[in-house]
Motif scaffolding. Structure first.
Motif, PDB file in Angstrom:
ATOM      1  N   ARG A 107       0.832  -1.206   0.000  1.00 29.04           N
ATOM      2  CA  ARG A 107       0.000   0.000   0.000  1.00 29.04           C
ATOM      3  C   ARG A 107       0.866   1.256   0.000  1.00 29.04           C
ATOM      4  N   ARG A 108       1.892   1.241   0.822  1.00 23.36           N
ATOM      5  CA  ARG A 108       2.785   2.406   0.867  1.00 23.36           C
ATOM      6  C   ARG A 108       3.545   2.568  -0.448  1.00 23.36           C
ATOM      7  N   ALA A 109       3.922   1.440  -1.050  1.00 31.10           N
ATOM      8  CA  ALA A 109       4.628   1.510  -2.338  1.00 31.10           C
ATOM      9  C   ALA A 109       3.728   2.095  -3.420  1.00 31.10           C
ATOM     10  N   GLY A 110       2.441   1.733  -3.387  1.00 29.13           N
ATOM     11  CA  GLY A 110       1.505   2.303  -4.354  1.00 29.13           C
ATOM     12  C   GLY A 110       1.365   3.807  -4.175  1.00 29.13           C
ATOM     13  N   ASP A 111       1.266   4.255  -2.927  1.00 28.82           N
ATOM     14  CA  ASP A 111       1.190   5.697  -2.654  1.00 28.82           C
ATOM     15  C   ASP A 111       2.475   6.393  -3.097  1.00 28.82           C
ATOM     16  N   LEU A 112       3.612   5.734  -2.832  1.00 28.87           N
ATOM     17  CA  LEU A 112       4.902   6.303  -3.220  1.00 28.87           C
ATOM     18  C   LEU A 112       4.984   6.471  -4.732  1.00 28.87           C
ATOM     19  N   ALA A 113       4.591   5.441  -5.480  1.00 31.94           N
ATOM     20  CA  ALA A 113       4.655   5.512  -6.940  1.00 31.94           C
ATOM     21  C   ALA A 113       3.772   6.626  -7.471  1.00 31.94           C
ATOM     22  N   GLU A 483      -4.458  -5.122  -7.557  1.00 32.73           N
ATOM     23  CA  GLU A 483      -4.724  -3.698  -7.376  1.00 32.73           C
ATOM     24  C   GLU A 483      -3.434  -2.892  -7.268  1.00 32.73           C
ATOM     25  N   THR A 484      -2.508  -3.328  -6.400  1.00 31.34           N
ATOM     26  CA  THR A 484      -1.297  -2.537  -6.192  1.00 31.34           C
ATOM     27  C   THR A 484      -0.368  -2.587  -7.397  1.00 31.34           C
ATOM     28  N   VAL A 485      -0.224  -3.759  -8.008  1.00 33.85           N
ATOM     29  CA  VAL A 485       0.659  -3.875  -9.170  1.00 33.85           C
ATOM     30  C   VAL A 485       0.233  -2.907 -10.265  1.00 33.85           C
ATOM     31  N   PHE A 486      -1.069  -2.817 -10.515  1.00 35.52           N
ATOM     32  CA  PHE A 486      -1.528  -1.949 -11.598  1.00 35.52           C
ATOM     33  C   PHE A 486      -1.686  -0.497 -11.160  1.00 35.52           C
ATOM     34  N   THR A 487      -1.825  -0.250  -9.867  1.00 34.18           N
ATOM     35  CA  THR A 487      -1.747   1.133  -9.376  1.00 34.18           C
ATOM     36  C   THR A 487      -0.372   1.709  -9.685  1.00 34.18           C
ATOM     37  N   ILE A 488       0.662   0.930  -9.369  1.00 35.81           N
ATOM     38  CA  ILE A 488       2.033   1.385  -9.625  1.00 35.81           C
ATOM     39  C   ILE A 488       2.290   1.471 -11.127  1.00 35.81           C
ATOM     40  N   MET A 489       1.823   0.476 -11.870  1.00 37.99           N
ATOM     41  CA  MET A 489       2.037   0.473 -13.313  1.00 37.99           C
ATOM     42  C   MET A 489       1.388   1.695 -13.959  1.00 37.99           C
ATOM     43  N   ARG A 490       0.190   2.030 -13.510  1.00 29.91           N
ATOM     44  CA  ARG A 490      -0.484   3.196 -14.074  1.00 29.91           C
ATOM     45  C   ARG A 490       0.272   4.478 -13.725  1.00 29.91           C
ATOM     46  N   ALA A 491       0.770   4.580 -12.500  1.00 33.77           N
ATOM     47  CA  ALA A 491       1.510   5.777 -12.100  1.00 33.77           C
ATOM     48  C   ALA A 491       2.767   5.968 -12.939  1.00 33.77           C
ATOM     49  N   LYS A 492       3.372   4.859 -13.380  1.00 36.80           N
ATOM     50  CA  LYS A 492       4.640   4.919 -14.117  1.00 36.80           C
ATOM     51  C   LYS A 492       4.458   4.871 -15.628  1.00 36.80           C
ATOM     52  N   ARG A 493       3.222   4.907 -16.095  1.00 38.50           N
ATOM     53  CA  ARG A 493       2.944   4.666 -17.512  1.00 38.50           C
ATOM     54  C   ARG A 493       3.725   5.621 -18.407  1.00 38.50           C
ATOM     55  N   SER A 494       4.474   5.066 -19.304  1.00 36.34           N
ATOM     56  CA  SER A 494       5.237   5.823 -20.300  1.00 36.34           C
ATOM     57  C   SER A 494       5.776   4.828 -21.313  1.00 36.34           C
TER      58      SER A 494
END
Length: 618
Positions: A107-113, A483-494
Motif C-alpha cells: 500500500r505504501r509503495a503504491g502511494d509512493l509511486a 490492485e497494487t501492481v496496476f496502481t504502480i504500473m499506471r503511475a509509471k505509464r510511459s
C-alpha cells in the motif's frame, strides 16, 4: 532489446540495494525460481546451510527491496518479476509469511509511486534542443538547450545566427550541415566538439527538422503554423533510453542480427560474451561488428559504444517527448457510444464504412488502438472493423457489475447505436472469453465468432521459465496483488517503461521477436495501446483479472455457428492441447494451428482471419 537483463543491472544500482541472490544480471529462472508446483529450480548452496527462519528473514528483506524498487524506479519493471518469484519461494517453504507482512508495504509503495510518477508529464524535458532555419538562425530553443550548448556557443537567442566560440567547432558543424541530406534516408549525425587537448567537450546530434515530433516542437513553444525548422541540434541525458535495438536498426540500417550484437556491446559485453549470449561464433560476431563499424563510420569498439549510447538516449527522448496519454501510432480517433445507463463505450471505427462489420475484442491490457496497416487490410477485405474498449479500459466507463454477459449486452447496445443488425466478433488473447459471451448472448446477430491465441483461463500452473510466464503465472497465484501492481504500473505509464517490458516478454518467442524486428510499428502500437488502456483508470483491468482468478467460465450454449480458431504453436503460454482443453465442449469448425507462429499469430494472418469472417457473411 537485450534478453539477459544487462539493462536491468543499471536500473538496480539506482533503484534498490541488491538483486535476488544468484541472478547476477541475468534472468535465470530455472536456476533461481520454483515452478508452479513448488519445485525449486535450484537453490544456492549457501542457502542450504541457513535455517528456515534465516531464509525467511532474507527472503522478506529481498521482497521488500523489490517492492520499493518497482515502485520508485520510473522505468524499472524487473523488480516486479523478482517480487513475484519471492512470493513463490515463500509459498514453497510452507505456510506463507510474506503475503500478510507485505500488504502494508505494498500500500505504501503504491502511494509512493503515485507521488513520484504521476507528475512525469509535467516535468521538463530530459533533452536539450535548438531549432535552426536554413540560414542557421535560431528558430526556437528550450532552456536545457541554451544551457547545454553554452560551453561551445555564444548566447543563444531566437532570430540570431548560431555562433560558435571556436573556429574548429564551427567547422565541425558546417561539415555536418553540408552533408545533411534531404529525405527519409537521413539518420542523425553525431557531432563531437573537442578541446584543444583532444578531449570530448560536448556531444550532440544534428537531425533534420522533419524528424522532430509535434510534441517536441510544442515543447519549445514552436508555432506549428510556421514552416518546419531546417534542422535541429539535440542532446539527451546519458541515462535516457532503453530502446536501443530498434533505434540502431532504423537509424543506421543495421540488420536484426547486427542490431542485437550492437545492443549487447552497448551495455559493456565483450565481443566474446556477446557472441556466447547470442549463440553465434566469435568469427560471425566479428564479421557483424565490421559491418556495424562500416555503417556507423567508426573503427573502434569504444567509439561504437559511446555512439550507440548517445543515439539511444537521443531517440528515447525524442520518442518520449509526446504525451504519454496520447498514442503516437494512430489509425483513427476514438469515438464513444452512450449506453442507456449513462456509461460510455469507446471504440475506433476502421476499414470500409460500408463493409461487413466485425467487432474486434483485444487483450485486457490493450485499448482500441490499431495500426493503419490493419485498418488498410480490413478495407481491402471489405470489412468495417470496429475496435472496442471494454468497461474500465481506455475511455470506456467502468462497470461495477462487470462480467462476460454484461459486456455482451453492452456490445449489443453499441451495435444498435451503430445501426448494425448482424456482425462477426473476433476475440484475441484475453478478449476471447468476451467474444464467446457475445456469440452466446446475441445469438443469431453474430454470424461467426473467431478466436486468435485464445486465453480462456488465467493459468496458475505456468512454470516460471520466462519473464512472461513468471508475470502472468505469478499474478494468478497471488491475485491479491492485482490492485497494487496496476496502481504502480499506471503511475509509471510511459513508453520508456512499457516498451522494453513488452519486448522482453515476447523475446523468448522467436516468431514474435522476428515479427517485431521486421516491423517496429507493431511494438509501437502495443506500447501506446497499453498506455491508452491504463491512462484514465486501471479498474477495468483489475476487474477482468479478478474474473480470471475466480475461474468464471463462459456459457457458450447460445453460439449459433462453430468457432474458427487460430493459434501459434510457438506461443509461450499455451500449447495446442491447452487450447483444445480450454474449448472442450464448444463446437469448433476449424483449429488452425500455425507451426511457425507465436502469440502474435493474428497479426501474421490478419488478412486470412478477416477474409474467413467476411466469407461467412455471403
Amino acid at each position: 532489446m537485450p534478453r539477459t537483463g544487462h539493462t536491468a543491472s543499471r536500473c538496480v544500482e539506482a533503484g534498490r540495494r541488491k538483486r535476488p541472490p544468484g541472478v547476477n544480471g541475468e534472468f535465470r529462472v530455472q536456476e533461481e525460481y520454483p515452478d508452479a508446483h513448488g519445485r525449486p529450480g535450484g537453490v544456492a548452496e549457501e542457502e542450504s546451510e541457513q535455517t528456515g527462519e534465516d531464509r525467511r528473514a532474507a527472503l522478506l528483506g529481498e521482497a521488500v527491496d523489490a517492492v520499493y524498487g518497482y515502485a520508485s524506479g520510473r522505468y524499472n519493471w524487473e523488480d516486479l518479476i523478482g517480487f513475484l518469484s519471492h512470493l513463490d519461494r515463500d509459498a514453497m517453504e510452507g505456510e506463507p509469511v510474506l503475503a500478510p507482512t507485505l500488504e502494508g508495504h505494498l500500500r505504501r509503495a503504491g502511494d509512493l509511486a503515485t507521488r513520484l510518477h504521476e507528475d512525469i508529464a509535467a516535468t521538463g524535458p530530459d533533452y536539450a534542443l535548438l531549432l535552426l532555419d536554413r540560414q542557421r538562425r535560431v528558430v526556437a530553443a528550450n532552456e536545457e538547450g541554451r544551457a547545454y550548448f553554452a560551453p561551445v556557443c555564444r548566447p543563444v537567442a531566437s532570430g540570431k545566427r548560431l555562433s560558435f566560440l571556436e573556429e574548429e567547432h564551427a567547422a565541425v558543424f558546417d561539415r555536418a550541415l553540408a552533408d545533411l541530406p534531404d529525405g527519409d534516408a537521413s539518420g542523425p549525425t553525431l557531432l563531437r566538439f573537442q578541446t584543444e587537448e583532444g578531449e570530448t567537450q560536448l556531444l550532440c546530434y544534428l537531425v533534420r527538422g522533419d524528424a522532430l515530433s509535434p510534441a517536441m516542437l510544442r515543447g519549445v513553444e514552436f508555432d506549428e503554423a510556421d514552416p518546419r525548422p531546417h534542422c535541429a541540434l539535440i542532446a539527451a541525458s546519458p541515462g535516457a533510453g532503453d530502446e536501443a535495438l530498434e533505434i540502431f536498426r532504423t537509424a543506421f540500417g543495421l540488420t536484426p542480427a547486427e542490431a542485437r550484437l550492437a545492443a549487447r556491446l552497448r551495455f559493456g559485453l565483450s565481443l566474446k560474451e556477446a557472441a556466447e549470449e547470442l549463440g553465434i561464433s566469435v568469427n560471425t560476431a566479428r564479421n557483424q561488428l565490421k559491418s556495424v563499424f562500416d555503417k556507423l563510420g567508426v573503427n573502434r569498439q569504444a567509439d561504437l559504444v559511446r555512439h550507440l549510447a548517445e543515439l539511444a538516449a537521443l531517440a528515447a527522448s525524442m520518442q518520449g517527448a509526446a504525451s504519454r496519454a496520447r498514442a503516437t501510432v494512430t489509425s483513427a480517433e476514438r469515438q464513444t457510444v452512450m449506453l442507456p445507463d449513462g456509461r460510455v463505450i469507446a471504440l475506433r471505427d476502421l476499414g470500409r464504412p460500408d463493409g461487413f462489420p466485425v467487432f474486434i475484442l483485444h487483450p485486457v491490457v490493450q485499448s482500441s488502438l490499431m495500426r493503419p496497416q490493419e485498418a488498410e487490410i480490413a478495407g481491402e477485405c471489405g470489412v468495417r472493423l470496429i475496435s472496442l474498449e471494454r468497461p474500465g479500459i481506455g475511455l470506456s466507463t467502468h462497470d461495477p457489475k462487470t462480467g462476460h454477459v454484461p459486456f455482451a449486452r453492452d456490445l449489443g447496445r453499441v451495435a444498435d447505436a451503430l445501426g448494425l443488425d448482424r456482425f462477426a466478433v473476433l476475440g484475441w488473447a484475453s478478449g476471447a472469453p468476451y467474444a464467446l459471451a457475445a456469440g452466446a448472448v446475441l445469438g443469431q446477430r453474430v454470424t461467426r465468432v473467431a478466436l486468435a491465441t485464445p486465453r480462456l483461463a488465467f493459468r496458475s500452473d505456468l512454470e516460471a521459465t520466462t519473464p512472461m510466464r513468471q508475470f502472468f503465472g505469478g499474478l494468478r497465484r497471488h491475485p491479491w496483488l492485482f490492485e497494487t501492481v496496476f496502481t504502480i504500473m499506471r503511475a509509471k505509464r510511459s513508453r520508456r517503461f512499457f516498451r522494453p517490458m513488452i519486448r522482453n516478454f515476447l523475446e523468448n518467442s522467436e516468431p514474435d521477436r522476428l515479427l517485431f524486428d521486421r516491423d517496429a510499428s507493431l511494438l509501437d502500437c502495443f506500447t501506446d495501446s497499453l498506455i491508452e488502456a491504463i491512462d484514465k483508470t486501471h479498474k477495468g483491468i483489475v476487474a477482468e483479472l479478478n474474473l480470471y482468478a475466480r475461474d468464471i467460465l463462459v456459457d457458450t450454449a447460445g453460439i449459433v455457428r462453430p468457432l474458427l480458431v487460430w493459434h501459434g504453436m510457438k506461443d509461450e503460454m499455451n500449447g495446442a492441447e491447452d487450447v483444445r482443453r480450454m474449448l472442450d465442449g464448444v463446437s469448433v469448425e476449424a483449429f488452425r494451428f500455425m507451426p511457425d507462429d507465436g502469440h502474435m499469430v493474428l497479426f501474421a494472418h490478419f488478412r486470412e482471419v478477416l477474409s474467413a469472417l467476411v466469407n461467412d457473411a455471403h
